[in-house]
Design a protein around this motif. Structure first.
Motif, PDB file in Angstrom:
ATOM      1  N   LYS A 111      12.141 -15.441   9.847  1.00  0.00           N
ATOM      2  CA  LYS A 111      12.422 -14.407  10.850  1.00  0.00           C
ATOM      3  C   LYS A 111      11.153 -13.941  11.565  1.00  0.00           C
ATOM      4  CE  LYS A 111      16.446 -12.687   8.316  1.00  0.00           C
ATOM      5  NZ  LYS A 111      17.087 -11.510   7.652  1.00  0.00           N
ATOM      6  N   ASN A 112      10.059 -14.684  11.372  1.00  0.00           N
ATOM      7  CA  ASN A 112       8.777 -14.292  12.005  1.00  0.00           C
ATOM      8  C   ASN A 112       8.463 -12.821  11.764  1.00  0.00           C
ATOM      9  OD1 ASN A 112       8.493 -16.883  12.982  1.00  0.00           O
ATOM     10  ND2 ASN A 112       8.105 -16.266  15.088  1.00  0.00           N
ATOM     11  N   SER A 113       8.656 -12.367  10.548  1.00  0.00           N
ATOM     12  CA  SER A 113       8.526 -10.936  10.270  1.00  0.00           C
ATOM     13  C   SER A 113       7.651 -10.661   9.051  1.00  0.00           C
ATOM     14  CB  SER A 113       9.899 -10.320  10.025  1.00  0.00           C
ATOM     15  OG  SER A 113      10.717 -10.419  11.172  1.00  0.00           O
ATOM     16  N   VAL A 114       6.953  -9.550   9.129  1.00  0.00           N
ATOM     17  CA  VAL A 114       6.181  -9.028   8.005  1.00  0.00           C
ATOM     18  C   VAL A 114       6.576  -7.571   7.820  1.00  0.00           C
ATOM     19  CG1 VAL A 114       3.879  -8.405   7.185  1.00  0.00           C
ATOM     20  CG2 VAL A 114       4.247 -10.593   8.287  1.00  0.00           C
ATOM     21  N   PHE A 115       6.618  -7.141   6.569  1.00  0.00           N
ATOM     22  CA  PHE A 115       7.060  -5.791   6.255  1.00  0.00           C
ATOM     23  C   PHE A 115       6.008  -5.075   5.415  1.00  0.00           C
ATOM     24  CE2 PHE A 115      11.150  -6.939   7.806  1.00  0.00           C
ATOM     25  CZ  PHE A 115      11.332  -8.258   7.419  1.00  0.00           C
ATOM     26  N   LEU A 116       5.969  -3.778   5.573  1.00  0.00           N
ATOM     27  CA  LEU A 116       5.104  -2.946   4.740  1.00  0.00           C
ATOM     28  C   LEU A 116       5.957  -1.819   4.168  1.00  0.00           C
ATOM     29  CD1 LEU A 116       2.168  -2.586   3.737  1.00  0.00           C
ATOM     30  CD2 LEU A 116       1.880  -0.918   5.586  1.00  0.00           C
ATOM     31  N   GLN A 117       6.272  -1.939   2.897  1.00  0.00           N
ATOM     32  CA  GLN A 117       7.024  -0.901   2.200  1.00  0.00           C
ATOM     33  C   GLN A 117       6.021   0.110   1.676  1.00  0.00           C
ATOM     34  OE1 GLN A 117      10.425  -0.318   1.547  1.00  0.00           O
ATOM     35  NE2 GLN A 117       9.677   1.584   0.633  1.00  0.00           N
ATOM     36  N   MET A 118       6.181   1.372   2.085  1.00  0.00           N
ATOM     37  CA  MET A 118       5.225   2.408   1.709  1.00  0.00           C
ATOM     38  C   MET A 118       5.942   3.480   0.886  1.00  0.00           C
ATOM     39  SD  MET A 118       3.101   2.737   5.285  1.00  0.00           S
ATOM     40  CE  MET A 118       4.483   3.410   6.208  1.00  0.00           C
ATOM     41  N   ASN A 119       5.514   3.658  -0.332  1.00  0.00           N
ATOM     42  CA  ASN A 119       6.100   4.652  -1.233  1.00  0.00           C
ATOM     43  C   ASN A 119       5.078   5.723  -1.586  1.00  0.00           C
ATOM     44  OD1 ASN A 119       8.510   3.107  -1.372  1.00  0.00           O
ATOM     45  ND2 ASN A 119       7.660   1.858  -3.020  1.00  0.00           N
ATOM     46  N   SER A 120       5.576   6.817  -2.106  1.00  0.00           N
ATOM     47  CA  SER A 120       4.712   7.923  -2.543  1.00  0.00           C
ATOM     48  C   SER A 120       3.703   8.294  -1.469  1.00  0.00           C
ATOM     49  CB  SER A 120       3.985   7.543  -3.847  1.00  0.00           C
ATOM     50  OG  SER A 120       4.906   7.239  -4.864  1.00  0.00           O
ATOM     51  N   LEU A 121       4.191   8.449  -0.265  1.00  0.00           N
ATOM     52  CA  LEU A 121       3.301   8.740   0.862  1.00  0.00           C
ATOM     53  C   LEU A 121       2.706  10.135   0.733  1.00  0.00           C
ATOM     54  CD1 LEU A 121       5.487   7.120   3.607  1.00  0.00           C
ATOM     55  CD2 LEU A 121       3.103   6.507   3.141  1.00  0.00           C
ATOM     56  N   ASN A 122       1.481  10.267   1.220  1.00  0.00           N
ATOM     57  CA  ASN A 122       0.813  11.556   1.238  1.00  0.00           C
ATOM     58  C   ASN A 122       0.199  11.775   2.619  1.00  0.00           C
ATOM     59  OD1 ASN A 122      -2.030  10.500   1.176  1.00  0.00           O
ATOM     60  ND2 ASN A 122      -1.310   9.663  -0.791  1.00  0.00           N
ATOM     61  N   PRO A 123      -0.196  13.000   2.936  1.00  0.00           N
ATOM     62  CA  PRO A 123      -0.709  13.277   4.289  1.00  0.00           C
ATOM     63  C   PRO A 123      -1.900  12.402   4.673  1.00  0.00           C
ATOM     64  CG  PRO A 123      -0.132  15.328   3.202  1.00  0.00           C
ATOM     65  CD  PRO A 123       0.013  14.243   2.173  1.00  0.00           C
ATOM     66  N   GLU A 124      -2.667  11.930   3.713  1.00  0.00           N
ATOM     67  CA  GLU A 124      -3.808  11.061   4.027  1.00  0.00           C
ATOM     68  C   GLU A 124      -3.364   9.699   4.563  1.00  0.00           C
ATOM     69  OE1 GLU A 124      -4.926  14.383   2.063  1.00  0.00           O
ATOM     70  OE2 GLU A 124      -3.627  12.877   1.102  1.00  0.00           O
ATOM     71  N   ASP A 125      -2.102   9.368   4.418  1.00  0.00           N
ATOM     72  CA  ASP A 125      -1.575   8.118   4.963  1.00  0.00           C
ATOM     73  C   ASP A 125      -1.198   8.244   6.436  1.00  0.00           C
ATOM     74  OD1 ASP A 125       0.092   7.772   1.842  1.00  0.00           O
ATOM     75  OD2 ASP A 125      -1.666   6.624   2.483  1.00  0.00           O
ATOM     76  N   THR A 126      -1.274   9.452   6.971  1.00  0.00           N
ATOM     77  CA  THR A 126      -0.970   9.656   8.383  1.00  0.00           C
ATOM     78  C   THR A 126      -1.955   8.879   9.251  1.00  0.00           C
ATOM     79  OG1 THR A 126       0.008  11.835   8.031  1.00  0.00           O
ATOM     80  CG2 THR A 126      -0.864  11.364  10.230  1.00  0.00           C
ATOM     81  N   ALA A 127      -1.427   8.051  10.126  1.00  0.00           N
ATOM     82  CA  ALA A 127      -2.274   7.192  10.962  1.00  0.00           C
ATOM     83  C   ALA A 127      -1.395   6.390  11.908  1.00  0.00           C
ATOM     84  CB  ALA A 127      -3.099   6.235  10.106  1.00  0.00           C
ATOM     85  N   VAL A 128      -2.051   5.731  12.851  1.00  0.00           N
ATOM     86  CA  VAL A 128      -1.372   4.703  13.633  1.00  0.00           C
ATOM     87  C   VAL A 128      -1.542   3.389  12.874  1.00  0.00           C
ATOM     88  CG1 VAL A 128      -1.247   3.450  15.817  1.00  0.00           C
ATOM     89  CG2 VAL A 128      -1.798   5.896  15.803  1.00  0.00           C
ATOM     90  N   TYR A 129      -0.444   2.716  12.615  1.00  0.00           N
ATOM     91  CA  TYR A 129      -0.464   1.479  11.845  1.00  0.00           C
ATOM     92  C   TYR A 129      -0.309   0.289  12.799  1.00  0.00           C
ATOM     93  CZ  TYR A 129      -0.288   3.930   7.418  1.00  0.00           C
ATOM     94  OH  TYR A 129      -0.603   4.720   6.324  1.00  0.00           O
ATOM     95  N   TYR A 130      -1.183  -0.689  12.625  1.00  0.00           N
ATOM     96  CA  TYR A 130      -1.200  -1.875  13.475  1.00  0.00           C
ATOM     97  C   TYR A 130      -0.928  -3.127  12.649  1.00  0.00           C
ATOM     98  CZ  TYR A 130      -3.714   1.157  16.745  1.00  0.00           C
ATOM     99  OH  TYR A 130      -4.084   2.180  17.586  1.00  0.00           O
ATOM    100  N   CYS A 131      -0.176  -4.012  13.220  1.00  0.00           N
ATOM    101  CA  CYS A 131       0.031  -5.330  12.662  1.00  0.00           C
ATOM    102  C   CYS A 131      -0.929  -6.290  13.371  1.00  0.00           C
ATOM    103  CB  CYS A 131       1.484  -5.728  12.925  1.00  0.00           C
ATOM    104  SG  CYS A 131       1.957  -7.369  12.457  1.00  0.00           S
ATOM    105  N   ALA A 132      -1.540  -7.201  12.610  1.00  0.00           N
ATOM    106  CA  ALA A 132      -2.494  -8.139  13.204  1.00  0.00           C
ATOM    107  C   ALA A 132      -2.261  -9.537  12.649  1.00  0.00           C
ATOM    108  CB  ALA A 132      -3.924  -7.696  12.917  1.00  0.00           C
ATOM    109  N   ALA A 133      -2.464 -10.532  13.497  1.00  0.00           N
ATOM    110  CA  ALA A 133      -2.288 -11.931  13.100  1.00  0.00           C
ATOM    111  C   ALA A 133      -3.616 -12.660  13.167  1.00  0.00           C
ATOM    112  CB  ALA A 133      -1.283 -12.614  14.031  1.00  0.00           C
ATOM    113  N   GLY A 134      -3.917 -13.394  12.103  1.00  0.00           N
ATOM    114  CA  GLY A 134      -5.157 -14.142  12.073  1.00  0.00           C
ATOM    115  C   GLY A 134      -5.031 -15.499  12.739  1.00  0.00           C
ATOM    116  N   LYS A 135      -6.153 -16.189  12.866  1.00  0.00           N
ATOM    117  CA  LYS A 135      -6.134 -17.547  13.399  1.00  0.00           C
ATOM    118  C   LYS A 135      -5.411 -18.460  12.397  1.00  0.00           C
ATOM    119  CE  LYS A 135     -10.366 -16.961  16.051  1.00  0.00           C
ATOM    120  NZ  LYS A 135     -11.748 -17.407  16.298  1.00  0.00           N
ATOM    121  N   PRO A 136      -4.830 -19.547  12.869  1.00  0.00           N
ATOM    122  CA  PRO A 136      -4.070 -20.423  11.960  1.00  0.00           C
ATOM    123  C   PRO A 136      -4.876 -20.879  10.745  1.00  0.00           C
ATOM    124  CG  PRO A 136      -3.597 -20.982  14.220  1.00  0.00           C
ATOM    125  CD  PRO A 136      -4.716 -19.969  14.259  1.00  0.00           C
TER     126      PRO A 136
END
Length: 123
Positions: free
Chosen positions: A79-104
């Protein structure tokens, strides 16, 4: 060319959970390492933290110490997809989250980035 689009519900209370998704275009997704970075507000332009990464078939996974045992990265190459399951979140996790792809077939060397998605954790 690879285009990455992140998505996921943006706000949660401390202790809660969120799942971010990253969907990629193109036919080379399954040959690329994919990672999640985050950039917290008030931090310098270069302070983009590598949160988690997964190699092209998932054989190698990396987590930053700050998220180990709380976050889980996974991918579905059908499905050309990556997931990030985030548990036990705290205020320090507040941010803009970016997905990035490396070279082959390369660890690191991220060359394509998504537009980012805001995650806000309230206390």
């Amino acid at each position: 060319q690879v285009q990455l689009v992140e998505s996921g519900v943006g706000s949660v209370q401390a202790g809660g959970s969120l799942t971010l998704s990253c969907v990629a275009s193109g036919r080379t997704f399954s040959s690329r390492c994919i990672a999640w970075f985050r950039h917290g507000s008030g931090k310098g332009r270069e302070a983009r933290e590598l949160v988690a990464g997964i190699s092209w078939i998932g054989g190698h996974i990396y987590y930053a110490d700050s998220v180990k045992a709380r976050f889980t990265i996974s991918r579905d190459n059908t499905k050309n997809s990556v997931f990030l399951q985030m548990n036990s979140l705290n205020p320090e996790d507040t941010a803009v989250y970016y997905c990035a792809a490396g070279k082959p077939y390369s660890i690191g060397n991220y060359e394509y980035w998504g537009q980012g998605t805001q995650v806000t954790v309230s206390s």
